[in-house]
Design an enzyme around this catalytic site. Structure first.
Site, PDB file in Angstrom:
ATOM      1  N   SER A   1     -35.800   3.324 -21.254  1.00  0.00           N
ATOM      2  CA  SER A   1     -34.958   3.818 -20.171  1.00  0.00           C
ATOM      3  C   SER A   1     -34.725   5.319 -20.131  1.00  0.00           C
ATOM      4  O   SER A   1     -34.196   5.820 -19.150  1.00  0.00           O
ATOM      5  CB  SER A   1     -33.615   3.098 -20.186  1.00  0.00           C
ATOM      6  OG  SER A   1     -33.801   1.758 -19.780  1.00  0.00           O
TER       7      SER A   1
ATOM      8  N   LYS B   1     -25.152   9.689 -17.951  1.00  0.00           N
ATOM      9  CA  LYS B   1     -25.487   8.372 -17.374  1.00  0.00           C
ATOM     10  C   LYS B   1     -24.215   7.538 -17.259  1.00  0.00           C
ATOM     11  O   LYS B   1     -23.381   7.529 -18.181  1.00  0.00           O
ATOM     12  CB  LYS B   1     -26.490   7.685 -18.293  1.00  0.00           C
ATOM     13  CG  LYS B   1     -27.028   6.350 -17.798  1.00  0.00           C
ATOM     14  CD  LYS B   1     -28.067   5.822 -18.781  1.00  0.00           C
ATOM     15  CE  LYS B   1     -28.759   4.568 -18.237  1.00  0.00           C
ATOM     16  NZ  LYS B   1     -29.777   4.072 -19.158  1.00  0.00           N
TER      17      LYS B   1
ATOM     18  N   SER C   1     -34.080   2.992 -16.901  1.00  0.00           N
ATOM     19  CA  SER C   1     -32.883   2.868 -16.110  1.00  0.00           C
ATOM     20  C   SER C   1     -32.101   4.181 -15.960  1.00  0.00           C
ATOM     21  O   SER C   1     -31.162   4.231 -15.172  1.00  0.00           O
ATOM     22  CB  SER C   1     -31.957   1.805 -16.696  1.00  0.00           C
ATOM     23  OG  SER C   1     -31.609   2.139 -18.005  1.00  0.00           O
TER      24      SER C   1
END
Lengths: 98, 478, 491
Positions: free
Chosen positions: C180, C81, C156
């Site tokens: 997330s 990420k 996210s």
């Protein structure tokens, strides 16, 4: 104890923007004000909870006294300064103060 | 103390670096940043790179505990770190990790005190650990410079903040307080406040029960006294004209030596303090505190007592000697080399300070070893030089760095104690001053006059007791 | 339909690479080919690291041939990420503010991956600064759901989950502050773990809400997820909140079937907002476990009702402070204007560097911490947090694990919830409680509805990820998800 929820005014929004260093346009201020008030209105349900005598959880587990030895490392400043947008002779340049 | 000075109230907020630490407070960047090129001693943590995290320096904790104990503080058993949120170019994260006294936070220690020489107790409300911001410099002044230069070498250095109650009653009190604080920190080996930028002070002063004025930007203890004197005078003068003093923050300009009104927005800053979640609480047990206590070095007060016992210094002299760790250490070294530590004490505590004040020098920078002073003390003690000659040798020694013996031999400053020689001088003086001789029989003042003449003749080198004896003898034979 | 090699479970692939049955070079090449083909369709990556990955793969294959021992992740293409720092690679956090920021150091988890010979193949898309539930708030465009590209991927960590679901990576790292990892895992039908707070080092995770967030492993199957967790977990002296308990090696005890597992079904996680098909799918799993001999019982966590507002108040407050450092001075976005004072420049840099959602959360967080409102909001929320934690402590005295839906709804259409931030926040209702309490929680695929994924959430007591993995394995063995139903989910 229930607190009366006070909506945020445009003046409040401007003050917050200043504290947070966000330059907001008139349009920004109007838009944000609407959203903030909507969300704060939702938040007010927490007033229903009796938290008398309850201590806050700032740290979720009981770790204490995490310490590091006083031994220096060898710095690699060049790597760190690569991302600096404005430099002069190893100084980081900031805009003027006044 | 005059009635006027009684009305002065001074409080201090002092920030001292823990200069003996090898690394910064929350990262292991080296702490020896002075004389390094800008932005050298940096790492992701102290420069605020995304994703970096703080970790507390073990020795900083230990040193802070020592300082708290030495200053009679009560150490907080369970403490948190807080964020003080504000934007400024010297803030690498735009918040400072510090300690706070609300919202469940308690500073490192509470309710300490220092007692001044006059017995007054100066209370220190709180003491806390926090990180130093970066250093900002300009092309010219803050107003005129179009560019600002930031150096993060200093960012993250460990600071101890100490806040006093407004118990100080004069600028000189404030100076004395700071000197005592400085000496204690030096004796603890946690901080050398002589280093540039190692201490910053804000002062609050009110006069005659009036509003409190805060003075910021004072960068040395000497400047504190100056700034307070200036401000006190300013306030007194306004008060005498019947003008009331407004509560404000003023900036000390150490070049023009005046305080300037900052004329900034008087809005109080909202720092939005909340606990630092990246640092876990610190919990100090009784046994930890006992351990720190038992490992404490000798503090100035204890040293003062020991100086009196071990070296037979008077209490006055002992007090002066421990004002400054370097001087105290120096005097011990000297005393150990000398047969008469009492004389050493007089030289270092009584004779030396005026010279240093006049010349603006300090003992560290003089090229004089303890042996020098010891030698001179011995010479005085054994009576090899008169006090007057000793003074001359002393000054010469400080100026040239030559040993007392060298100077003595060069200048032929030995004490004349040869009776025959002195007898001749006495005869000469008596012959040259018949009126005084006549008066001497009745008036003791005239004897001093004759003795003075003898001193003049011998350029102060005659042993006074011998001269006295011979003059009296001669007079009795008149 | 691409290449069977990508379809082999990752925990098997590592063995084959180490045995020289498959070369890392082939695996990496095939993955890069896949990325090239699929990326225009789903936009899971912000940065793809092509040359260096191939070089590393070749180097690794050489070492294996030479008989050298290699790490537990040897040869695997791993996506990270883009809020986790990888040295000399851009770490953008999905934001214009850090569009050109090249990280000068490696996050601890990145170092661990490298030590285990994993190959970091790219940085994945996310909601800007991890603030979001749909990966629609990225400066670099939204990530589409590989099951149906008109739908959101969750957020996210949407890029990481989507990359896995579409075989653009073998393993992926995400971060979970309020769901997330679990949200995109649920929406993309992959396995995503939010570890116990402190189980994985946060050093190098760009901070959004530091008392709530954790980096966690995401994978296509539970065993690979456990393998990845073994590699990235553990104590780190650079993170003061990192726990110094010895990390359990979960793959060791993986085969064990948990005996006498007491399952709790908390009512508050099955409220009105939970879609019927989601409830059905989750209950289906519960009954399957019952059929295997495990007991379940309904239970209550009454304070969880207040979890969502408490979470947002705490998260936004911390965010307002964590994002203060982005002023354009030491790094980051700068407006072209000159000759203005620092206050103005900082304010312009931040206004233009941050997107709308981030600006809004910073404003709110500034408010909830400000003088006069601190007690009413931040302090109150933290007290409610204590009560929620106490509820979980109580319940875990009686139950070993809790089961609940991960997301209240099936993946929704892109743009559908953008007009109303509150509607989007509501999607976090089932995930935020675990972050507030600090407990571990994993999302496992449990079914499809109208061809769209549903995830089941397993929560456990602190540092009991082993219970989560073991239960997860049981669920995985007894649930079949038809991957051919998805647009880009089959190779």
């Amino acid at each position: 104890m229930k607190k009366t929820y006070q909506p945020i005014s445009e003046k409040d929004v401007s003050h917050l923007a200043e504290l947070a260093r966000l330059e907001l346009s008139r349009k920004d201020v109007t838009e944000i004000r609407l959203q903030l008030n909507k969300i704060l209105d939702y938040f007010k349900m927490i007033d229903d909870v009796d938290t008398e005598g309850v201590s806050p959880t700032y740290h979720v587990f009981d770790l204490v006294n995490i310490l590091r030895e006083d031994k220096p490392h060898s710095p690699k400043p060049k790597d760190l300064l690569e991302n600096v947008p404005k430099k002069k002779d190893r100084y980081i340049k900031a805009p003027r103060m006044i | 103390m005059s009635n006027e000075t009684k009305k002065v109230k001074i409080g201090l907020e002092v920030h001292c670096q823990l200069t003996s630490l090898k690394t910064k407070l929350f990262c292991n960047s080296p702490s020896d940043y002075r004389r390094k090129p800008p932005n050298t001693n940096i790492c992701p943590v102290c420069i605020g790179t995304p994703g970096s995290l703080p970790v507390l320096n073990r020795n900083a904790l230990n040193y802070a505990a020592m300082v708290a104990l030495a200053l009679n503080f009560e150490i907080t058993p369970h403490m948190l770190f807080f964020r003080k949120n504000y934007f400024y170019p010297d803030m690498s994260k735009n918040f400072q990790i510090t300690q706070y006294d609300r919202a469940g936070g308690v500073p490192f220690a509470l309710n300490g005190y220092i007692i001044l020489d006059n017995g007054k107790k100066i209370r220190m409300g709180r003491m806390q650990l926090e990180e130093d911001p970066a250093k900002i410099t300009y092309d010219g002044t803050i107003e005129s410079s179009s560019e600002t230069y930031v150096d993060y070498n200093r960012a993250g250095i460990s600071l101890i903040e100490i806040v006093t109650e407004p118990d100080l009653e004069s600028p000189s009190d404030a100076r004395e307080f700071l000197n005592k604080l400085s000496s204690i920190l030096e004796h603890l080996n946690v901080s050398d406040l002589g280093q540039e930028g190692s201490v910053r002070c804000d002062a609050n002063i009110s006069y005659g029960g009036g509003k409190r004025v805060e003075i910021k930007n004072i960068s040395s203890f000497k400047e504190v006294e100056r700034a307070l004197n200036f401000e006190m005078t300013r306030q007194k003068s306004l008060a005498s004209k019947g003008i009331s003093i407004s509560q404000e923050t003023r900036h000390w300009d150490d070049i023009r030596r005046i305080t300037i009104s900052l004329r900034l927005k008087e809005e109080e800053q909202d720092y939005r303090y909340f606990p630092e979640a990246d640092l876990v609480p610190v919990s100090l047990s009784k046994s930890f505190i006992e351990e720190i206590n038992s490992g404490m070095p000798e503090l100035p007060k204890e040293r003062e007592k020991r100086f009196q016992q071990e070296y037979h210094h008077s209490s006055e002299i002992a007090r002066v000697l421990v004002k400054d760790k370097f001087l105290a250490d120096y005097s011990e070294k000297t005393s150990k080399e000398s047969i008469d530590p009492r004389e050493v004490g007089i030289l270092l505590a009584v004779n030396l300070p005026p010279f240093l004040n006049e010349t603006g020098k300090n003992l560290k920078s003089l090229d004089i070893t303890p042996k020098h002073f010891a030698e001179l003390a011995d010479m005085i003690s054994k009576g090899e030089v008169s006090r007057r000659s000793a003074k001359a040798i002393f000054l010469e020694m400080l100026k040239t760095g030559l040993t007392p013996r060298n100077i003595f031999d060069k200048k032929g400053l030995g004490v004349i104690s040869d009776s025959k020689f002195v007898e001749d001088i006495v005869e000469k003086v008596f012959k040259d001053n018949p009126i005084a001789v006549k008066d001497a029989a009745k008036d003791p003042k005239a004897i001093n006059f004759l003795l003075g003449k003898i001193m003049q003749e011998t350029r102060g080198r005659v042993d006074p007791s011998i001269a006295n004896k011979l003059v009296k003898k001669q007079l009795s034979e008149q | 339909m691409v290449n069977r090699i990508l379809d082999i479970p990752v925990w098997e692939i590592v063995k084959k690479i180490a045995n020289q049955e498959i070369s890392s070079e082939e695996y990496i090449s095939k993955t890069l080919e896949r990325i090239q083909k699929i990326e225009p369709k789903i936009n899971a990556y912000i940065t793809v690291i092509k040359e260096a990955s191939l070089d590393k793969a070749l180097e690794l294959d050489k070492q294996i041939i030479q008989g050298k021992t290699v790490g537990r992740l040897a040869g695997l293409p791993i996506a990270i990420k883009d809020s986790i720092c990888v040295k000399n690679i851009k770490t953008t956090c999905g934001s214009r503010m850090l569009e050109n920021f090249v990280s000068p150091y490696n996050a601890t988890v990145a170092e661990k991956i490298i030590q285990e010979d994993g190959i970091i193949i790219g940085k994945t898309n996310l909601d800007e600064f991890a603030m979001g539930t749909s990966t629609e708030h990225s400066y670099f465009g939204a990530t589409r759901n590989p099951w149906d590209s008109t739908k959101v991927s969750g957020g996210s960590s949407g890029g990481s989950a989507a990359a896995l679901a579409s075989f653009e990576a073998a393993l992926a790292l995400g971060s979970d502050t309020g769901g997330s990892i679990r949200s995109p895992a649920s929406f993309c039908s992959v396995v995503g773990l939010k570890p116990t707070y402190g189980a994985v080092s946060r050093f190098g995770l760009v901070s959004y809400s530091n008392s709530l967030e954790q980096i966690g492993p995401i994978a296509r199957d539970i065993q690979s997820c456990a393998l990845f967790m073994d590699c990235i977990g553990g104590h780190d002296i650079r993170d003061s909140t990192s726990n110094n308990k010895v990390p359990e090696q979960f793959t060791d005890s993986f085969e064990e079937t948990p005996k006498n597992l007491k399952i709790g079904i908390p009512n508050e996680f099955f409220g009105e907002g939970i879609q019927e098909e989601v409830q059905k799918s989750v209950w289906n799993v519960v009954h399957k476990l019952e059929g295997l001999g495990f007991h379940y019982e309904k239970t209550n966590l009454p304070m969880v009702k207040y979890a969502l507002p408490a979470y947002y108040i705490i998260a936004m407050s911390e965010a307002s402070s964590n994002l203060a450092r982005y002023d354009g001075l030491r790094y980051g976005f700068n407006v072209p204007e000159k000759n203005l004072n620092w206050n103005t420049i900082f304010s312009k840099n931040r206004r233009n560097g941050f997107g709308k959602e981030v600006r809004q959360r910073i404003m709110l967080g500034t408010y909830t911490l400000s003088a006069g409102y601190f007690d009413q909001y931040y302090l109150k929320a933290q007290k409610i947090r204590t009560l929620i934690k106490q509820d979980f402590d109580k319940v875990f005295k009686k139950f070993d694990i809790l089961l609940a839906p991960s997301m209240p709804i099936i993946p929704f259409t892109m743009g559908e919830k953008l007009k109303d931030p509150l509607a989007l926040y509501m999607c976090d209702v089932n995930t935020v409680p675990a972050n507030l309490a600090g407990i571990p929680s994993i999302s496992i695929p449990c079914g499809l509805s109208s061809g769209l994924p549903i995830g089941i959430q397993i929560m456990g007591p602190p540092f009991r990820e082993d219970l989560l993995f073991k239960t997860g394995r049981l669920i995985e063995e007894n649930v079949t998800i038809d991957k051919s139903a998805g647009e880009f989910t089959n190779v």
